[in-house]
Design an enzyme around this catalytic site. Structure first.
Site, PDB file in Angstrom:
ATOM      1  N   THR A 197      22.405  50.188  10.970  1.00 35.46           N
ATOM      2  CA  THR A 197      21.962  51.424  10.366  1.00 35.46           C
ATOM      3  C   THR A 197      21.557  52.480  11.394  1.00 35.46           C
ATOM      4  OG1 THR A 197      21.115  50.068   8.567  1.00 35.46           O
ATOM      5  CG2 THR A 197      20.162  52.253   8.803  1.00 35.46           C
ATOM      6  N   ARG A 225      26.833  45.104  -3.030  1.00 41.56           N
ATOM      7  CA  ARG A 225      25.510  44.845  -2.461  1.00 41.56           C
ATOM      8  C   ARG A 225      24.907  46.147  -1.929  1.00 41.56           C
ATOM      9  NH1 ARG A 225      23.056  45.541   2.899  1.00 41.56           N
ATOM     10  NH2 ARG A 225      21.337  44.040   3.056  1.00 41.56           N
ATOM     11  N   GLY A 227      21.501  47.540   0.226  1.00 42.41           N
ATOM     12  CA  GLY A 227      20.357  47.156   1.035  1.00 42.41           C
ATOM     13  C   GLY A 227      19.209  48.138   0.909  1.00 42.41           C
ATOM     14  N   ASP A 228      18.389  48.186   1.928  1.00 43.29           N
ATOM     15  CA  ASP A 228      17.184  49.021   1.871  1.00 43.29           C
ATOM     16  C   ASP A 228      17.449  50.487   2.180  1.00 43.29           C
ATOM     17  OD1 ASP A 228      17.635  48.004   4.624  1.00 43.29           O
ATOM     18  OD2 ASP A 228      15.932  49.265   5.102  1.00 43.29           O
ATOM     19  N   THR A 248      15.618  49.771   9.896  1.00 44.14           N
ATOM     20  CA  THR A 248      16.892  49.110  10.154  1.00 44.14           C
ATOM     21  C   THR A 248      16.662  47.610  10.261  1.00 44.14           C
ATOM     22  OG1 THR A 248      18.748  48.884  11.709  1.00 44.14           O
ATOM     23  CG2 THR A 248      16.621  49.511  12.644  1.00 44.14           C
ATOM     24  N   GLY A 249      17.553  46.833   9.678  1.00 44.36           N
ATOM     25  CA  GLY A 249      17.384  45.387   9.763  1.00 44.36           C
ATOM     26  C   GLY A 249      17.900  44.676   8.531  1.00 44.36           C
ATOM     27  N   GLY A 251      18.059  44.036   5.151  1.00 40.88           N
ATOM     28  CA  GLY A 251      17.633  44.913   4.071  1.00 40.88           C
ATOM     29  C   GLY A 251      16.855  44.264   2.953  1.00 40.88           C
TER      30      GLY A 251
END
Length: 329
Positions: A197, A225, A227-228, A248-249, A251
């Site tokens: 990200t 899907r 994510g965050d 970032t990571g 999610g």
């Protein structure tokens, strides 16, 4: 790799030329810019020097783009959007062109944007044809009464707003193609050595904060899907009373822990400093649960935080007065 480097140089030079042509005279005042290009990597192996240089050069171009907006008296929102648009066009990052593919072999892009002054926010998720998802997110915030639009609805809205629409093949690169094919053979889901990200947070001379985040998600993720990154409060948050955050990571962990909002909540309700709040979440709370990643943040006073619990996080900052830096490890 040579092809990517040439694409990066062309993108960077074009961005630099545009910025120079539109650069206003600097306006005195406190401003701060912080960026990230994803977290991950190996604790046992470092990037080849030439690869690390390409990432550092791209981060430098991104910082330059935002600095020119802020030093010219521009808003934090304009700076965040300009920086992330550049990073979405840079094939090194997992956002826009160069984004990873889902299990069916195509990119599904997510992004979000938040204004710390008004508290308004916008986001798009699962889009395939919007060249700059970050700009679509800002338009959702400014032109609708909604916060999050998804897939075809988001794409139709972006087209109606005059944003650039491209064929899904635009986001493909030879590097990402080969990585996808390798992981398809292994039937493996994950980051695939592609840094993740991208995000940006900014404080402008008027004291307004803004945050934005854009991503392609996880390589080989399930179709659909999310994510965050497009979730306000998980991957992005901004509040003039406290701070602006981009994450970032992994999610799913960031969603379950409402990480971006948790930083501002710890500051607001427990009186913690930005650094203490950010570090406690990333290095303690997330890490103890098995969540990997990091975040960038700037508070209303111009203090910054860039914690991460992975081997590396591409990151950089710049402040009025000339202080700046770019780090990898």
């Amino acid at each position: 790799m040579k092809r990517i480097f040439i694409m990066l140089l062309l993108t960077g030079f074009a961005c630099s030329a545009y910025s120079q042509a539109n650069l206003s005279s600097p306006v005195p005042g406190k401003w701060v810019l912080v960026i990230h290009g994803g977290a991950g990597g190996s604790f046992t192996e470092k990037l080849p020097p030439e690869t690390e240089k390409m990432y550092r050069d791209s981060l430098a171009f991104a910082l330059k783009t935002g600095v020119e907006v802020l030093s010219g008296g521009g808003s934090s929102m304009d700076a965040v959007e300009a920086v992330i648009r550049f990073m979405e066009d840079c094939p090194l990052f997992n956002a826009g062109r160069g984004a990873v593919y889902n299990a069916e072999g195509f990119a599904e892009l997510d992004a979000s944007f938040m204004d710390g002054k008004s508290g308004l926010a916008g986001a798009v998720a699962g889009v395939h044809t919007i060249r700059h998802p970050i700009s679509a997110s800002r338009r959702v915030m400014e032109k609708t009464r909604h916060v999050l639009l998804m897939s075809e609805g988001a794409e139709e809205f972006a087209a109606a707003q005059g944003l650039e629409i491209v064929d899904p093949s635009f986001f493909r690169t030879p590097d990402t193609d080969s990585t996808y094919q390798r992981m398809l053979r292994k039937k493996k889901q994950g980051p695939a050595n592609k840094q993740g990200t991208v995000g940006c947070v900014a404080l402008d001379i008027s004291g307004n904060l803004a945050a934005g985040t854009s991503t392609g998600g996880m390589m080989m993720k399930m179709k659909g899907r999310i994510g965050d990154s497009p979730i306000i409060g998980a991957g992005t948050f901004a509040d003039n009373a406290t701070c602006a955050v981009s994450c970032t990571g992994s999610g799913e962990y960031f969603i379950r822990n409402a990480v971006a909002y948790d930083v501002t909540a710890l500051m607001k309700y427990k009186g913690m400093s930005l650094q203490d709040a950010a570090v406690s979440i990333v290095m303690d709370k997330l890490k103890n649960q098995g969540g990997s990643g990091g975040l960038i943040a700037v508070d209303k006073e111009g203090n910054i935080a860039m914690p991460f619990n992975t081997a590396m996080m591409f990151r950089g900052f710049a402040k009025a007065g000339g202080s700046s830096g770019i780090e990898v490890y």
